[in-house]
Design a protein around this motif. Sequence first.
Motif, PDB file in Angstrom:
ATOM      1  N   SER A  53       0.842  -1.196   0.000  1.00 32.62           N
ATOM      2  CA  SER A  53       0.000   0.000   0.000  1.00 32.62           C
ATOM      3  C   SER A  53       0.874   1.241   0.000  1.00 32.62           C
ATOM      4  O   SER A  53       1.916   1.282   0.655  1.00 32.62           O
ATOM      5  CB  SER A  53      -0.928   0.010   1.213  1.00 32.62           C
ATOM      6  N   LEU A  54       0.449   2.237  -0.764  1.00 26.80           N
ATOM      7  CA  LEU A  54       1.162   3.512  -0.843  1.00 26.80           C
ATOM      8  C   LEU A  54       0.233   4.619  -0.375  1.00 26.80           C
ATOM      9  O   LEU A  54      -0.905   4.725  -0.834  1.00 26.80           O
ATOM     10  CB  LEU A  54       1.616   3.796  -2.277  1.00 26.80           C
ATOM     11  N   GLY A  55       0.712   5.446   0.535  1.00 25.41           N
ATOM     12  CA  GLY A  55      -0.024   6.628   0.957  1.00 25.41           C
ATOM     13  C   GLY A  55       0.569   7.861   0.305  1.00 25.41           C
ATOM     14  O   GLY A  55       1.789   7.988   0.189  1.00 25.41           O
ATOM     15  N   ILE A  56      -0.308   8.762  -0.179  1.00 26.01           N
ATOM     16  CA  ILE A  56       0.164  10.001  -0.807  1.00 26.01           C
ATOM     17  C   ILE A  56      -0.477  11.175  -0.080  1.00 26.01           C
ATOM     18  O   ILE A  56      -1.696  11.209   0.121  1.00 26.01           O
ATOM     19  CB  ILE A  56      -0.199  10.062  -2.305  1.00 26.01           C
ATOM     20  N   ILE A  57       0.344  12.136   0.308  1.00 25.39           N
ATOM     21  CA  ILE A  57      -0.157  13.313   1.013  1.00 25.39           C
ATOM     22  C   ILE A  57       0.553  14.540   0.471  1.00 25.39           C
ATOM     23  O   ILE A  57       1.648  14.445  -0.098  1.00 25.39           O
ATOM     24  CB  ILE A  57       0.059  13.162   2.545  1.00 25.39           C
ATOM     25  N   GLY A  58      -0.086  15.690   0.601  1.00 25.54           N
ATOM     26  CA  GLY A  58       0.516  16.926   0.105  1.00 25.54           C
ATOM     27  C   GLY A  58      -0.527  18.029   0.062  1.00 25.54           C
ATOM     28  O   GLY A  58      -1.728  17.787   0.209  1.00 25.54           O
ATOM     29  N   HIS A  59      -0.053  19.246  -0.159  1.00 23.53           N
ATOM     30  CA  HIS A  59      -0.962  20.388  -0.245  1.00 23.53           C
ATOM     31  C   HIS A  59      -1.883  20.249  -1.455  1.00 23.53           C
ATOM     32  O   HIS A  59      -1.584  19.522  -2.409  1.00 23.53           O
ATOM     33  CB  HIS A  59      -0.171  21.695  -0.370  1.00 23.53           C
ATOM     34  N   THR A  60      -2.991  20.975  -1.441  1.00 24.01           N
ATOM     35  CA  THR A  60      -3.876  21.052  -2.607  1.00 24.01           C
ATOM     36  C   THR A  60      -3.096  21.608  -3.796  1.00 24.01           C
ATOM     37  O   THR A  60      -2.392  22.611  -3.672  1.00 24.01           O
ATOM     38  CB  THR A  60      -5.082  21.974  -2.308  1.00 24.01           C
ATOM     39  N   GLY A  61      -3.212  20.930  -4.941  1.00 23.90           N
ATOM     40  CA  GLY A  61      -2.506  21.369  -6.148  1.00 23.90           C
ATOM     41  C   GLY A  61      -1.091  20.863  -6.265  1.00 23.90           C
ATOM     42  O   GLY A  61      -0.338  21.288  -7.150  1.00 23.90           O
ATOM     43  N   SER A  62      -0.716  19.909  -5.401  1.00 20.74           N
ATOM     44  CA  SER A  62       0.666  19.389  -5.444  1.00 20.74           C
ATOM     45  C   SER A  62       0.845  18.304  -6.498  1.00 20.74           C
ATOM     46  O   SER A  62       1.968  17.871  -6.757  1.00 20.74           O
ATOM     47  CB  SER A  62       1.063  18.853  -4.065  1.00 20.74           C
ATOM     48  N   GLY A  63      -0.267  17.829  -7.118  1.00 19.06           N
ATOM     49  CA  GLY A  63      -0.161  16.824  -8.191  1.00 19.06           C
ATOM     50  C   GLY A  63      -0.580  15.426  -7.791  1.00 19.06           C
ATOM     51  O   GLY A  63      -0.323  14.464  -8.525  1.00 19.06           O
ATOM     52  N   LYS A  64      -1.247  15.281  -6.638  1.00 20.62           N
ATOM     53  CA  LYS A  64      -1.619  13.940  -6.146  1.00 20.62           C
ATOM     54  C   LYS A  64      -2.601  13.253  -7.093  1.00 20.62           C
ATOM     55  O   LYS A  64      -2.368  12.114  -7.531  1.00 20.62           O
ATOM     56  CB  LYS A  64      -2.253  14.049  -4.741  1.00 20.62           C
ATOM     57  N   SER A  65      -3.711  13.921  -7.402  1.00 18.67           N
ATOM     58  CA  SER A  65      -4.723  13.321  -8.284  1.00 18.67           C
ATOM     59  C   SER A  65      -4.185  13.131  -9.695  1.00 18.67           C
ATOM     60  O   SER A  65      -4.508  12.148 -10.381  1.00 18.67           O
ATOM     61  CB  SER A  65      -5.985  14.191  -8.315  1.00 18.67           C
ATOM     62  N   THR A  66      -3.364  14.076 -10.136  1.00 21.28           N
ATOM     63  CA  THR A  66      -2.773  13.962 -11.482  1.00 21.28           C
ATOM     64  C   THR A  66      -1.931  12.692 -11.585  1.00 21.28           C
ATOM     65  O   THR A  66      -1.984  11.979 -12.596  1.00 21.28           O
ATOM     66  CB  THR A  66      -1.909  15.199 -11.792  1.00 21.28           C
ATOM     67  N   LEU A  67      -1.147  12.398 -10.536  1.00 21.14           N
ATOM     68  CA  LEU A  67      -0.277  11.214 -10.545  1.00 21.14           C
ATOM     69  C   LEU A  67      -1.080   9.934 -10.722  1.00 21.14           C
ATOM     70  O   LEU A  67      -0.728   9.092 -11.563  1.00 21.14           O
ATOM     71  CB  LEU A  67       0.530  11.155  -9.245  1.00 21.14           C
ATOM     72  N   ILE A  68      -2.164   9.804  -9.974  1.00 21.64           N
ATOM     73  CA  ILE A  68      -2.941   8.549 -10.083  1.00 21.64           C
ATOM     74  C   ILE A  68      -3.788   8.508 -11.360  1.00 21.64           C
ATOM     75  O   ILE A  68      -4.159   7.435 -11.833  1.00 21.64           O
ATOM     76  CB  ILE A  68      -3.798   8.307  -8.816  1.00 21.64           C
ATOM     77  N   ASN A  69      -4.088   9.663 -11.957  1.00 23.21           N
ATOM     78  CA  ASN A  69      -4.822   9.675 -13.229  1.00 23.21           C
ATOM     79  C   ASN A  69      -3.965   9.207 -14.396  1.00 23.21           C
ATOM     80  O   ASN A  69      -4.486   8.810 -15.443  1.00 23.21           O
ATOM     81  CB  ASN A  69      -5.355  11.081 -13.530  1.00 23.21           C
ATOM     82  N   LEU A  70      -2.651   9.251 -14.219  1.00 28.37           N
ATOM     83  CA  LEU A  70      -1.760   8.765 -15.275  1.00 28.37           C
ATOM     84  C   LEU A  70      -1.722   7.245 -15.316  1.00 28.37           C
ATOM     85  O   LEU A  70      -1.400   6.653 -16.354  1.00 28.37           O
ATOM     86  CB  LEU A  70      -0.342   9.302 -15.053  1.00 28.37           C
ATOM     87  N   LEU A  71      -2.088   6.608 -14.220  1.00 32.72           N
ATOM     88  CA  LEU A  71      -2.010   5.145 -14.146  1.00 32.72           C
ATOM     89  C   LEU A  71      -3.026   4.458 -15.066  1.00 32.72           C
ATOM     90  O   LEU A  71      -2.658   3.560 -15.829  1.00 32.72           O
ATOM     91  CB  LEU A  71      -2.191   4.690 -12.698  1.00 32.72           C
ATOM     92  N   PRO A  72      -4.320   4.859 -15.072  1.00 31.88           N
ATOM     93  CA  PRO A  72      -5.262   4.252 -16.013  1.00 31.88           C
ATOM     94  C   PRO A  72      -5.279   4.952 -17.375  1.00 31.88           C
ATOM     95  O   PRO A  72      -6.183   4.760 -18.166  1.00 31.88           O
ATOM     96  CB  PRO A  72      -6.613   4.421 -15.309  1.00 31.88           C
TER      97      PRO A  72
END
Length: 583
Positions: free
Chosen positions: A367-386
């Motif tokens: 399991s990987l946990g991702i944390i960071g400020h709003t706009g740091s690229g968290k959702s973008t990173l996981i959207n590249l996977l599919p």
Amino acid sequence: MNSLLSLLPYLKKYRKKIFIGYIFILLHLGLISIYPLIIGDAIDKITAGIYGSPVYMDILYALLLTVAGGFFLFLTRQNIIVMSREVENDLRFDFFSHLQKLSRSFFNKNSTGDLMARATSDINNIRNFVGPGIMYSLQTSTRLTITLIILFNINAFVTLVALIPLPVITILVYKIGKFTFKRSLKVQESFSDMTAKVQESFSGIRVIKTFVREKFEFEQFDVISKDNFKKNLNLAKIQSFSFPMMFLLTGISIILVIYFGGIRVMVGQMTYGNISEFIIYLGHLTWPMIAFGWIINLFQRAAPSMERLLQINNSEPEISNSSITDYEIKENEIKGEIIFENLSFKYPGSDNYVLKDINLKINRGSSLGIIGHTGSGKSTLINLLPRVFDPTEGNIYIDGVNIKKFEVKLLRDIIGIVPQESFLFSNTIEKNIAYSDDKPNPEEVLIAAQSAGLYKDIINFPYQFHTILGERGITLSGGQKQRTSLARAIYKKPVILILDDSLSAVDTNTEEEILNELKTIMHNRTSIIISHRISTIKNSNNIIVLKDGIISEQGTHNELLTKKGFYFDLYQKQLLEDEITNT
């Protein structure tokens, strides 16, 4: 205008119905073209002093021909108009099917209201051309040919005189057609704007009412509606001019026939019956002349609508299978190891990188946990996977295979995503949870609901799993929608499960219960959890902190605390918040 040639494959599919319809057109026109001759014969008999049975028989024959002609007209419409409805259905199916294949970026550029207008109003314009347009085109051309042959046989000179207004009609139709095309395109664009505004207002009705902006929204809609009204009015003015002109010109033809035909009667070259036949046949030609203008109007409205439809149908998805796709990869062979290698990404049309030089490995079943400020690229990173988007630079691998080699469908089949904003369909809870399955398995639905912490709420609903949700799940609370969305992902049994801040609306106790259940469900499966709460990700095998698109910190919960960086500061703040809340 060439856009309408795209309809040929659809027309070819139903060519049998078009052919049968045309046969009925010939029978219909053949029969109604005979009865003026019978009427003329009856008039000649009466003027010759012949009454009684011969005249009654002519009247009976004329009635029978009219009834039979009407019957064949009915059969014509049964074939050609029904065919147009089938083409309309095929067009709408192909349009919707193509939309499903397009990438997310396409929907970011095109409003829902505009797409709805193309799927309804534009396709309806095309249907009118394919149905009435084709039917009246065949009728008009055939009737014109048959009628002219008969008229020339009666008297060639009078026929030529009657055709004097024809060039004027042709020029008129051409000029009106050019204006109609331009104004029809403006009408359709305006209708799209109006549809988009209505759709947006309905979707945001709760916000509108919360801010008491009903009057403002009405005024905005009124401006768009009046613009649509004016453009429709401009189109109607052109159309309203064409029909009276057609009547005027055909009326002139009848006057010319009566005058020059009357002279021929006086010198014995024609009979009263011939004049009657001419007038009836010119009446037959009046509708073709008017219909010709109407057909041009249908054509001019269908052409821009088809162009608008082709703009969508010719759009290619940015993400699709390619020559490097390996179709030998099977779902049951995928284990779930993920590697991000030298990955950077910026959105199309932007010069700023959202993610920069990401190097990360997620072991199979971890399991990987991702944390960071709003706009740091968290959702973008996981959207590249599919492959919602492809990386600008670098690569992503699953089990050592570049994800670009996976079939797009297979890649998305093995990934279950619970997005930030939970979207639910206007259907039962059961079908929302089992959305990935054509035939829901009640036992699996129950397990998924229990694992997502939703079952305790469902049993209190009147119809439990068969409860119908409102539009976008409006009848559920924020937490219930998130848990339903989570249950939907769990039901899918993905190899890789991604939670994109999808537990933000549930309390900490429920969150802990759900995370404990996920440990069992995701055994030997890979999971990625994005959250703003450290309590959500602290038990992950590995945690990364994203800052300005780069991995600024990485490690387990305890390792990150010892580094006393961003993660440590955030943890201290959240501990303090919890203490204040509990006191």
